[in-house]
Design an enzyme around this catalytic site. Structure first.
Site: not given
Ligand code: NAD
Length: 499
Positions: A244-245, A248-249, A301, A398
């Site tokens: 994810g982002s 949030v990571g 991503c 991004e």
């Molecule tokens: P996001 O970080 O908003 O959400 C990802 C996941 O995390 C979702 O399931 C969401 O519900 C969960 N989440 C949100 N807040 C959280 C918290 N406080 N604690 C735990 N989990 C939580 O990202 P997104 O908008 O779903 O996806 C887009 C992002 O993901 C972009 O930055 C993209 O680059 C990245 N991404 C990376 C890869 C990779 O392999 N590197 C692949 C796909 C997407």
């Protein structure tokens, strides 16, 4: 207009949504709170289904089921060969339901239906079979130790794993994580993104039918801060694997540190450069660049969102890139003629449009696109900016949408410096026929994947993951299994050893 919205002379497949509840300990159940949330169709903004809204209480139940299945169940104890056979059966069942699963991801996330049928869903089958074949080949090493000892290592499953999944590849990324964890003998709780929960629930149903024991694979649908947060801060989850982002990571890592110091792997965002040198075939470079940024409506991503073109071919490239972008057909992702579907939801749609406005205000030149497309849904024209400066927000953030930033460079040193001028390090592309330039630039760029004269050069056998703020820990490849294993050393003395 930079693109066309198509008509409606094609068939949208009919589907009944079968699974909307949480999947815990082999059963579909309502959330403890009884709450549900809406999942919406990005083609129209209309509600597709009401999905059970899991939160901490449901995550507790799912983790308890996974813990029982790990501590006392068959899955971690059966032979790798048996686990592999069940995973193969799971793959066969997915293969029999490709069409339905592809429909779910198109409805939920606006992904192209044709690609779902030939790439995303078959990819999950391939991932399952790849890791099923590896399940009986996990072994440690024999150690001839110094002094009068000998030892060996055991590779044991890490335990209960939490997988937190984004919406842009709801099937592929789910299986990047679930497959090696299953092969390793782990049990797990999956939290799909709230925008795209449908296919994960369907996969849970097929997993049960394939014979994966109850409690091994649990799915808790819900929101990030509640359901996701409960997983990353849970005292009984041994590892969390997150895609994810970066924002949030960071929260996931903090929660892991503040709870039980669980192991964490993070696959995060990117702002990947594609560097095109003077000797490149311009038509081929334009094709690569447009694919790199417009594929999956830029919600990738590793999208090649910064296109650096050497000055000798810059003008020709700009002209051809605009012509090519204008030919892309934006419209209903069920229409086989369409190249680009809608952004995943209203929030992303607004976010991308804001970045486009910001780019204009910052002084970049809008070459093509830049507007919403159609009178309903979340469609945006393929957009290209020229005259982009490196410190502009559109060159640094991004955007996660169909927005290309074009920049000119003179020398190879300048190209390397610019490519690395980002907090991210997920991927990079290089287009040149000069082998030495290709190799030199590959070594100089700090990114996890480098694609020479190609883009999106993915394969199951090829590890994928970031450098810098794009995260750590690789998906795909055999080594991905190691993320879900821990190594134990066993040592015995040898009395009177001659060596
Ligand atoms: P996001 O970080 O908003 O959400 C990802 C996941 O995390 C979702 O399931 C969401 O519900 C969960 N989440 C949100 N807040 C959280 C918290 N406080 N604690 C735990 N989990 C939580 O990202 P997104 O908008 O779903 O996806 C887009 C992002 O993901 C972009 O930055 C993209 O680059 C990245 N991404 C990376 C890869 C990779 O392999 N590197 C692949 C796909 C997407």
């Amino acid at each position: 207009m930079g693109s066309q919205c198509n008509g409606d002379d094609f068939e949208v497949p009919e589907i009944k949504i079968k699974f909307t509840k949480l999947f815990i300990n082999g059963q579909f159940v309502d959330a403890v709170s009884g709450k549900t949330f809406e999942t919406r169709d990005p083609r129209t903004g209309e509600v597709i289904a009401h999905i059970a809204e899991g939160d901490k209480a449901d995550v507790d139940l799912a983790v308890e089921a996974a813990r029982q299945a790990f501590d006392h169940g068959k899955w971690p104890r059966m032979s790798g060969y048996e686990r592999g056979r069940i995973m193969m059966k799971f793959a066969d069942l997915i293969e029999q339901n490709i069409e339905e699963l592809a429909i779910l991801d198109t409805l939920d996330a606006g992904k192209l239906f044709t690609l779902g049928k030939i790439v995303d869903i078959p990819g999950t089958v391939q991932l399952l079979r790849y890791y099923a074949g590896a399940a009986d080949k996990i072994h440690g090493e024999t150690l001839k130790m110094s002094r009068e000892f000998q030892g060996y290592t055991l590779k044991e499953p890490i335990g209960v794993v939490g997988h937190i999944i984004p919406w842009n590849f709801p099937s592929t990324i789910l299986f990047f994580k679930v497959c090696p964890a299953l092969a390793a003998g782990c049990t797990m709780v999956v939290k799909p993104a709230e925008q795209s929960p449908l296919s994960a629930l369907y996969y849970a149903h097929l997993a049960k039918e394939a014979g994966i024991p109850d409690g091994v694979l649990n799915v808790v649908t819900g929101f990030g801060p509640t359901a996701g947060g409960a997983i990353s801060s849970h005292m009984d989850v041994d590892k969390v694997s997150f895609t994810g982002s970066p924002e949030v990571g960071r929260l996931v890592m903090e929660a892991a540190a503040k709870s039980n110091l669980k192991s964490v792997s993070l696959e995060l965002g990117g702002k990947s450069p594609l560097i095109i040198f003077n000797d490149a075939d311009v038509d081929m470079a334009v094709d690569l660049a447009n694919t790199a940024i417009f594929f999956n409506k830029g919600e990738v991503c590793v999208a090649g969102s910064r296109i650096h073109v050497q000055e000798g071919i810059y003008d020709e490239f700009v002209k051809k890139a605009a012509e090519s972008a204008k030919k892309l057909v934006v419209g209903d992702p069920f229409d086989p003629r369409v190249n680009q579907g809608p952004q995943v939801d209203e929030g992303q749609f607004e976010r991308v449009l804001k970045y486009i406005e910001h780019g204009k205000r910052e002084g970049a030149t809008l070459l093509t696109g830049g507007r919403p497309c159609g009178d309903k849904g979340y469609y945006i024209e393929p957009t290209i900016f020229t005259d982009v400066k490196e410190d502009m927000l559109i060159a640094q953030d991004e955007i996660f949408g169909p927005v290309m930033s074009l920049m000119k460079f003179k020398t190879i040193e300048e190209a390397i410096e610019r490519a690395n001028n980002t907090r991210y390090g997920l991927a990079a592309g290089i287009v040149t026929n000069d082998l030495n330039i290709a190799n030199r630039v590959s070594r100089s760029i700090r990114a996890g994947s480098i694609w020479i004269n190609c883009y999106f050069g993915f394969d199951i056998d090829c590890p994928f993951g970031g450098f810098k703020m794009s995260g750590f820990g690789k998906d795909m490849g055999l080594d991905a299994i190691d993320k879900y294993l821990q190594v134990k050393s066993v040592v015995t003395p040898i009395y009177g050893s001659p060596w």
